[in-house]
Design a protein around this motif. Structure first.
Motif, PDB file in Angstrom:
ATOM      1  N   SER A  45       0.839  -1.200   0.000  1.00 18.13           N
ATOM      2  CA  SER A  45       0.000   0.000   0.000  1.00 18.13           C
ATOM      3  C   SER A  45       0.876   1.254   0.000  1.00 18.13           C
ATOM      4  N   LEU A  46       2.058   1.183   0.607  1.00 17.67           N
ATOM      5  CA  LEU A  46       2.970   2.324   0.474  1.00 17.67           C
ATOM      6  C   LEU A  46       3.315   2.544  -0.991  1.00 17.67           C
ATOM      7  N   MET A  47       3.594   1.443  -1.693  1.00 18.84           N
ATOM      8  CA  MET A  47       3.966   1.569  -3.108  1.00 18.84           C
ATOM      9  C   MET A  47       2.804   2.084  -3.940  1.00 18.84           C
ATOM     10  N   GLU A  48       1.597   1.571  -3.633  1.00 22.72           N
ATOM     11  CA  GLU A  48       0.429   2.010  -4.387  1.00 22.72           C
ATOM     12  C   GLU A  48       0.095   3.462  -4.097  1.00 22.72           C
ATOM     13  N   ASP A  49       0.058   3.794  -2.799  1.00 24.06           N
ATOM     14  CA  ASP A  49      -0.363   5.138  -2.426  1.00 24.06           C
ATOM     15  C   ASP A  49       0.651   6.193  -2.839  1.00 24.06           C
ATOM     16  N   SER A  50       1.927   5.818  -2.912  1.00 25.24           N
ATOM     17  CA  SER A  50       2.918   6.812  -3.290  1.00 25.24           C
ATOM     18  C   SER A  50       2.927   7.040  -4.797  1.00 25.24           C
ATOM     19  N   GLY A  51       2.380   6.082  -5.549  1.00 26.17           N
ATOM     20  CA  GLY A  51       2.375   6.220  -7.001  1.00 26.17           C
ATOM     21  C   GLY A  51       3.478   5.423  -7.669  1.00 26.17           C
ATOM     22  N   TYR A  52       4.319   4.756  -6.857  1.00 23.30           N
ATOM     23  CA  TYR A  52       5.433   4.032  -7.473  1.00 23.30           C
ATOM     24  C   TYR A  52       4.959   2.769  -8.177  1.00 23.30           C
ATOM     25  N   MET A  53       3.858   2.187  -7.697  1.00 23.43           N
ATOM     26  CA  MET A  53       3.365   0.941  -8.287  1.00 23.43           C
ATOM     27  C   MET A  53       3.148   1.064  -9.787  1.00 23.43           C
ATOM     28  N   ALA A  54       2.575   2.197 -10.208  1.00 23.20           N
ATOM     29  CA  ALA A  54       2.339   2.400 -11.637  1.00 23.20           C
ATOM     30  C   ALA A  54       3.670   2.436 -12.388  1.00 23.20           C
ATOM     31  N   ARG A  55       4.695   3.021 -11.770  1.00 23.95           N
ATOM     32  CA  ARG A  55       6.009   3.059 -12.423  1.00 23.95           C
ATOM     33  C   ARG A  55       6.606   1.670 -12.527  1.00 23.95           C
ATOM     34  N   ALA A  56       6.411   0.866 -11.470  1.00 21.96           N
ATOM     35  CA  ALA A  56       6.928  -0.498 -11.486  1.00 21.96           C
ATOM     36  C   ALA A  56       6.296  -1.273 -12.637  1.00 21.96           C
ATOM     37  N   ALA A  57       4.990  -1.092 -12.798  1.00 27.28           N
ATOM     38  CA  ALA A  57       4.301  -1.764 -13.890  1.00 27.28           C
ATOM     39  C   ALA A  57       4.815  -1.245 -15.233  1.00 27.28           C
ATOM     40  N   PHE A  58       5.067   0.060 -15.299  1.00 28.06           N
ATOM     41  CA  PHE A  58       5.576   0.698 -16.517  1.00 28.06           C
ATOM     42  C   PHE A  58       6.929   0.101 -16.899  1.00 28.06           C
ATOM     43  N   ILE A  59       7.780  -0.081 -15.900  1.00 31.78           N
ATOM     44  CA  ILE A  59       9.128  -0.587 -16.148  1.00 31.78           C
ATOM     45  C   ILE A  59       9.105  -2.050 -16.572  1.00 31.78           C
TER      46      ILE A  59
END
Lengths: 78, 673, 153
Positions: free
Chosen positions: B360-374
């Motif tokens: 949830s830290l990753m999702e809420d911070s917005g990094y999750m979308a970047r991880a998926a992008f990468i």
């Protein structure tokens, strides 16, 4: 001005959308995200492995796979 | 007297909708499922100024077409259940796209209140917004909020109550060009003449017909007036029509925005600066892997002391109750069955809590979308979404949280495939089995063998995903259209709520299945075989050749004999379903080695089984039926016994085929015998 | 865009980049059983993956300093992200240390001859540098709800 598909545009270039050529459902989704004809799109960068691509449009960032970007016909602007 | 109203919370993804929901309802929330699907339906209650509000959190959507499950759910709820009022949460830093949804909500004829969230951030970005002017233009209340701090929530509720008491508004927030309006009018006349359509707002229905919305056209086809409707639709140049409508909606919004706000576009935003680094061509993937390593380390090392505590506590509890209860079978049932069973449910809780906190830290911070992008390119090759990568990585620690982590994947088919292949990723519980067997048979080469097993797990997962994508779950790849939201500092409160919700689901839903499974195996191990003369639940019977499980072991021996396994291995594998690491302990008992692993290792190496069969057993352990905890969450997350069973049969089938091929070919050519 | 004086950032990035890279390499060397001689004194244990993470952080800083010397103003992004990353790793190492310490109290048998200093890693004491960095540049990290890294005016 040359027409190109969006997947061929180099990063750090701005383009204007001319037409969406994808299938209806894809076209509708792309439209819903704000990629209507006439909209300015800035190509930001490609993912480290070359695909997908990140765009800036209407003040937010959007990523599309090249496959989806291919259905967007654009022209370059200054 | 208190009034009761239903409030639906709508909005784009990543606009702080969850924060608004949490701020309104506090802890009075419960999570269920939308009818027929496994998408979460969050609801909460709030009593405010004599009004009892039932808040329903709709899935985050960009639009109200029917191209994704989330949109269908949101739209069906609005049409079928007709909430008294809809609150749309709008991200003030991203007005244009957010207002697009507002226009659709208004066309649907719902009563709308707009929560203009994160206005402080818009100001920080250098945007000026005049919400009173927006209110004037749209003719709906617009309330600025900063949901993460709770600011503006009371004003929002005041507006909700006031608006709910008003009469219904007209539903033409924006007008289209003359030709379109003409057709809308003609259609409306037809629709109003048929009772069949009374359920739907006619203007909205007409516009959707013109847009070629498949779902709506299907509904229209069932009416008697469809021939008339088709006549009008034929006049539209179908291909361009939805483009024209979307274009007009956006133009109206733009025209309004020019007058109500001043958007700063010149500067490079903080998010862009961070993206330059974390999606950098050279550094993006290394940074992602480093963060994954950190999350993995933390999930599994930091959880260890808590897991040990739980383990010790339940061990003590089982021992203590066994002493108190004098009836032998009852002591065994309570101690080895029920208490051990509850322990095996709770032991994963520290892992699950930590993993979900970090997710949830990753999702809420917005990094999750970047991880998926990468990672999308890699996952795209096997027909999955970039977001599938994280659950699969987490599987190396434990498959249970990994399967629960698939909740971040939106596309239902991608999610299902990820759940089905996740158990092939070799989890931590399988390691003791490898260590023992590889140590006994391969000595110095044990490391390579174990590495090989991990690699095999990945390979099987990847190939299975590809296989399922092209066979049972065939279909076109879901289009990859993903927003990369601005980075935000996640709030601790938000992340804790998120974490606890998931943990509750694990305990409530998966816990039951796990417990039943564990007690079931206990029964099998405790019931003496007919005619053996043993005593039910006695220590001599438990897991021996005279117990029911012993009989089963002998029964399935012919099935596993071609793999080089005898009945003892068969029994150990049955026990392994409780938790894979039990395979080792059961083998110790069955081979008469007791608890001492070194002893067991010596017995095995001395010729109790061939190295080839040992290798086969490791491969089998990797691939066959996952543990009960895993089965429990697969059932819970897929919502279907059919798919759970599919996973079990597919996995066990693969395990058998692999071990069979290995043993048969190996023994023919004299490899490792 | 006119060039902005970023000497402090540049110096910081070079220092942090070199330090993190060196310690990361030492970690990896120890992990490959190459005796470097100074490792024990600096609490560097053999840890290939952890070492690789430090090298990655170091590279982020060095990449940023290279961009800044080339006159790319946005190169400073790498410094900020590097600082955030190194703080994340500092937290992870401290929590790991705490977790193991707790575990050693619960199951002392598994920890015979273990001392908590075995988990004291360069990732922890190197973190002091970025900690100072974030305090010095704290007005550029406006961390209320959104991450706004303000451009140097």
């Amino acid at each position: 001005m040359p027409e190109k598909t969006l997947d061929l545009i180099e990063p750090e270039t701005s383009v204007k959308i001319l037409k969406l050529t994808g299938q209806r459902s894809l076209r509708k989704r792309i439209l819903d995200m704000g990629l209507t004809p006439g909209t300015k799109v800035e190509v930001m960068r490609r993912a480290p492995l070359g695909d997908p691509v990140e765009f800036k449009i209407k003040g937010y960032n959007l990523s599309l796979r090249k496959k989806e970007a291919q259905t967007v016909l654009v022209e370059t602007v200054e | 007297m208190t009034k009761k109203i239903t409030v639906a919370l709508a909005g784009n993804p990543n606009v702080g909708k969850t924060s608004v929901f949490n701020a309104i309802t506090g802890s009075r929330q419960h999570v269920g499922n939308w009818p027929g699907v496994t998408v979460e339906r969050k609801m909460g209650k709030r009593v405010y100024k004599n009004t009892e509000m039932e808040i329903v959190d709709l899935p985050g959507t960009y639009s109200l077409t029917t191209y994704s499950l989330d949109e269908i759910i949101a739209r069906d709820f609005l049409i079928e259940e007709k909430p008294d009022i809809v609150v749309q949460v709008i991200d003030a830093t991203n007005l244009e796209r957010n207002l697009y949804l507002s226009t659709q909500l208004m066309e649907l004829g719902v009563k709308l209140v707009i929560a203009l969230n994160m206005k402080d951030l818009a100001l920080a970005k250098g945007n000026r917004i005049d919400e009173e002017k927006i209110q004037e233009f749209l003719d709906v209340p617009v309330i600025p909020t900063i949901a993460s701090k709770g600011t503006g929530i009371e004003r929002l509720l005041d507006a909700v109550i006031e608006e709910a008491s008003k009469a219904r508004k007209n539903d033409d927030p924006l007008s289209y060009d003359e030709a379109t309006e003409g057709m809308v009018h003609e259609l409306e006349v037809i629709l109003k003449s048929d009772q069949y359509f009374a359920h739907y707002p006619s203007r909205w229905f007409s516009i959707k017909l013109l847009e070629g919305d498949e779902n709506i056209i299907k509904k229209a086809q069932e009416s008697k007036k469809y021939t008339q409707i088709r006549e009008i639709l034929r006049k539209t140049d179908e291909d361009n029509f939805e483009t024209k409508i979307a274009d007009q909606r956006y133009s109206t919004i733009q025209a309004m925005l020019r007058q109500v706000c001043d958007i700063n576009t010149s500067q490079l935003s903080g998010s862009d600066m961070v993206d330059r680094v974390v999606t950098n061509k050279l550094l993006g993937i290394p940074i992602f892997l480093a963060l994954m390593w950190a999350a993995f380390e933390l999930t599994f090392t930091f959880a260890t002391p808590f897991m040990n505590m739980i383990d010790i506590f339940f061990g003590w509890l089982a021992g203590a109750t066994a002493e108190v209860i004098s009836t032998e079978w009852l002591a065994s049932l309570v101690g080895d069955g029920i208490i051990a069973g509850i322990g095996s449910v709770l032991i994963f809780l520290p892992n699950i809590l930590l993993l979900f906190f970090m997710l949830s830290l990753m999702e809420d911070s917005g990094y999750m979308a970047r991880a998926a992008f990468i990672m999308d390119r890699v996952m795209g090759r096997i027909g999955l979404h970039g977001k599938s990568f994280i659950p699969l990585i987490m599987g190396f620690g434990c498959n249970v949280p990994a399967i629960m982590a698939t909740r971040t994947i939106e596309d239902p088919r991608d999610r299902l495939i990820t759940i089905l292949v996740a158990p092939f990723i070799s989890c931590g519980a399988r390691l003791p089995v490898y260590v023992l067997l590889a140590g006994a048979f391969f000595g110095r080469d044990a490391g390579i063998v174990i590495f090989g097993l991990y690699a095999l797990g990945i390979l099987v997962a990847v190939l299975s995903a590809k296989l399922m994508r092209t066979t049972v779950l065939r279909g076109e790849d879901a289009p990859f259209i993903m927003e990369l939201p601005d980075y935000r500092l996640p709030t601790l409160k938000g992340s804790f709520i998120h974490m606890w919700e998931r943990a509750k689901i694990y305990l409530k839903k998966a816990g039951g299945i796990i417990l039943i499974g564990v007690v079931g195996v206990w029964l099998l191990a405790s019931i003496p075989a007919p005619g053996s003369g043993g005593v039910f639940g006695s220590e001599e019977i438990y897991g021996s050749t005279d117990s029911l499980v012993g009989v089963i072991g002998h029964l399935i021996e012919p099935l596993v004999a071609p793999l080089g396994f005898d009945w003892r291995i068969a029994v150990a594998l049955v026990f392994g379903i409780v938790a894979k690491e039990i395979v080792v302990g059961s083998m110790g008992v069955l081979y008469g080695a007791g608890e001492d692993e070194q002893n067991l290792s010596n017995i095995l190496a001395a010729g109790a089984m061939t190295p080839l069969a040992g290798l086969g057993l490791m491969v089998f352990t990797l691939l066959y039926v996952p543990c009960f905890a895993c089965i429990g969450v697969i059932k819970r997350e897929t919502g279907s016994w059919k798919w759970t069973l599919f996973q079990l049969v597919y996995g066990t089938g693969l395990a058998w085929v692999f071990a069979f091929t290995l043993y048969q070919i190996g023994s023919r050519i004299g490899f490792l015998t | 865009m006119e060039q902005i004086n970023q000497n402090k950032e540049l110096l910081f990035a070079l220092l942090a980049g070199v330090l993190y890279s060196i310690f990361g390499v030492l970690h990896i060397a120890e992990g490959l059983s190459i005796n470097t001689g100074i490792a024990e004194f600096l609490f560097i244990s053999g840890d290939i993956l952890g070492g690789a993470c430090l090298v990655i952080i170091g590279t982020v800083f060095l990449y940023g300093s290279r961009e800044m010397t080339k006159g790319v103003n946005a190169g400073v992004s790498f410094v900020y992200v590097g600082i955030l990353l190194s703080l994340v790793f500092m937290a992870v190492y401290i929590l790991t240390m705490g977790g193991n310490l707790l575990d050693s109290i619960i199951v002392p048998d598994d920890y015979e001859g273990w001392s908590v200093m075995e988990n004291f890693r360069p990732g922890i004491y190197l973190g002091i540098l970025p900690l100072m960095g974030i305090l010095y540049w704290k007005n550029r990290f406006s961390l209320n709800e959104i991450l706004v890294v303000r451009e140097v005016a």
